[in-house]
Design an enzyme around this catalytic site. Structure first.
Site, PDB file in Angstrom:
ATOM      1  N   ASN A 116       2.214   7.664  -1.035  1.00  0.00           N
ATOM      2  CA  ASN A 116       1.226   8.257  -0.122  1.00  0.00           C
ATOM      3  C   ASN A 116       1.561   7.933   1.332  1.00  0.00           C
ATOM      4  O   ASN A 116       1.414   8.784   2.209  1.00  0.00           O
ATOM      5  CB  ASN A 116      -0.191   7.802  -0.477  1.00  0.00           C
ATOM      6  N   ARG A 134      -6.332  -4.601  -3.329  1.00  0.00           N
ATOM      7  CA  ARG A 134      -7.311  -5.696  -3.218  1.00  0.00           C
ATOM      8  C   ARG A 134      -8.655  -5.161  -2.755  1.00  0.00           C
ATOM      9  O   ARG A 134      -8.733  -4.391  -1.803  1.00  0.00           O
ATOM     10  CB  ARG A 134      -6.846  -6.729  -2.188  1.00  0.00           C
ATOM     11  N   ILE A 135      -9.703  -5.608  -3.423  1.00  0.00           N
ATOM     12  CA  ILE A 135     -11.050  -5.265  -2.963  1.00  0.00           C
ATOM     13  C   ILE A 135     -11.288  -5.959  -1.627  1.00  0.00           C
ATOM     14  O   ILE A 135     -10.901  -7.112  -1.440  1.00  0.00           O
ATOM     15  CB  ILE A 135     -12.105  -5.710  -4.010  1.00  0.00           C
ATOM     16  N   HIS A 195      -8.355   7.579  -3.994  1.00  0.00           N
ATOM     17  CA  HIS A 195      -8.662   7.019  -5.299  1.00  0.00           C
ATOM     18  C   HIS A 195      -8.256   8.020  -6.381  1.00  0.00           C
ATOM     19  O   HIS A 195      -8.586   9.207  -6.271  1.00  0.00           O
ATOM     20  CB  HIS A 195     -10.157   6.703  -5.399  1.00  0.00           C
ATOM     21  N   GLU A 208     -19.501  -0.973  -1.031  1.00  0.00           N
ATOM     22  CA  GLU A 208     -19.542  -0.720  -2.474  1.00  0.00           C
ATOM     23  C   GLU A 208     -18.272   0.026  -2.899  1.00  0.00           C
ATOM     24  O   GLU A 208     -17.906   1.045  -2.303  1.00  0.00           O
ATOM     25  CB  GLU A 208     -20.780   0.115  -2.832  1.00  0.00           C
ATOM     26  N   LEU A 209     -17.635  -0.478  -3.937  1.00  0.00           N
ATOM     27  CA  LEU A 209     -16.304  -0.008  -4.335  1.00  0.00           C
ATOM     28  C   LEU A 209     -16.297   1.478  -4.724  1.00  0.00           C
ATOM     29  O   LEU A 209     -17.080   1.901  -5.581  1.00  0.00           O
ATOM     30  CB  LEU A 209     -15.842  -0.852  -5.526  1.00  0.00           C
ATOM     31  N   ASP A 210     -15.395   2.214  -4.095  1.00  0.00           N
ATOM     32  CA  ASP A 210     -15.165   3.632  -4.427  1.00  0.00           C
ATOM     33  C   ASP A 210     -16.456   4.463  -4.381  1.00  0.00           C
ATOM     34  O   ASP A 210     -16.599   5.447  -5.111  1.00  0.00           O
ATOM     35  CB  ASP A 210     -14.505   3.754  -5.806  1.00  0.00           C
ATOM     36  N   GLN A 251      -0.762  12.422  -8.674  1.00  0.00           N
ATOM     37  CA  GLN A 251      -0.129  11.931  -7.437  1.00  0.00           C
ATOM     38  C   GLN A 251       0.476  13.065  -6.617  1.00  0.00           C
ATOM     39  O   GLN A 251       0.465  13.014  -5.385  1.00  0.00           O
ATOM     40  CB  GLN A 251       0.896  10.846  -7.756  1.00  0.00           C
TER      41      GLN A 251
END
Ligand code: NHR
Ligand code: GAR
Length: 223
Positions: A18, A95-96, A113, A147-149, A175
């Site tokens: 990407n 990594r979060i 994502h 908050e994740l995603d 992809q």
């Protein structure tokens, strides 16, 4: 309207395909951005090599030696800010990020994502899509919130899922679409067309409900 290219920092952990799509867009003149630095949390990330080859500064900041996630994220934030980016792009960054990191960059931090959000937040999305038996899968570019995603989606692309797919064949199909929609979303932000307000997408001055946001098909048709 001619603007200065938007300064960008890209965060990676791995292959960097990407990142490559963004580099190609910058060098090819279709993306009004100036990638100031690529920062990886892993020293062995192939994307670092892609950055160097394009003459872009490649930096490594490993977690080793930091006591807490917060301490690491503070160091990472300092490294990012040193380049004064208008936009920070997570491109396979694994990594979060803590609320303090995200809060400092909110509205200027985006991620790609590998699922049709809000489906399949988190990791191992292709395996989980196959297990769930969905017939459509895809990828989403979104603004990052703590908050994740869960941040507002800017653009998604859909792909079919075939009965004989494996996680690998499916990932490859997804992809290929990532490499189309990530430069597109970055361009919209660099041009001032897409932004986040009150944790919602604003596109061309209009609030847009997300999802479905804007499909890649609409977007590409509008070019
Ligand atoms: N941080 C916040 N606060 N919000 C998001 O939406 C984020 C984020 C950081 C990364 C990318 C992401 C994805 O697209 C991303 C979005 C890593 C994990 C994870 O569980 C989950 C999601 C994403 C990236 N990471 C493990 C961790 O403990 C480590 C996994 C590993 O190293 O292999 O950080 O899905
Ligand atoms: C991409 O498929 C991206 O969507 C995914 O990792 C890959 C990175 O590829 N991201 C995540 O899974 C985030 N948790 P790349 O390094 O070649 O760009």
């Amino acid at each position: 309207m001619n603007r200065d290219p938007m300064p960008v920092v890209v965060l990676i952990s791995g292959n960097g395909s990407n990142l490559q799509a963004l580099i190609d867009g910058q060098l090819g003149g279709s993306l009004p951005i100036d990638i100031r630095a690529v920062i990886s949390n892993r020293a062995d990330a192939y994307g670092l090599e892609r950055a160097r080859r394009a003459g872009i500064g490649a930096e490594v900041l490993e977690y080793r030696g930091y006591e807490t996630r917060e301490a690491y994220d503070a160091a990472l934030l300092a490294r990012v800010r040193a380049h004064e980016p208008g936009l920070v792009v997570l491109a396979g960054f694994m990594r979060i990020l803590s609320p303090a990191f995200v809060g400092a960059l909110e509205g200027r931090l985006i991620n790609i994502h590998p699922s049709l959000l809000p489906e399949f937040r988190g990791l191992h999305t292709h395996e989980r899509a196959l297990e769930a038996g969905v017939t459509e899968h895809g990828c989403s570019v979104h603004f990052v919130i703590p908050e994740l995603d869960a941040g507002p989606v800017i653009v998604q692309a859909r792909v079919p899922v075939y009965p004989d797919d494996t996680a690998e064949t499916l990932a490859k199909r997804v992809q290929a679409q990532e490499h189309r929609i990530y430069p597109l979303a970055v361009r919209w932000i660099a041009e001032g067309r897409a932004r986040m307000r009150d944790r919602e997408l604003v596109f061309d001055g209009q609030p847009r409900a997300t999802p479905p946001a804007i499909t890649a098909e609409d977007a590409l048709a509008a070019l």
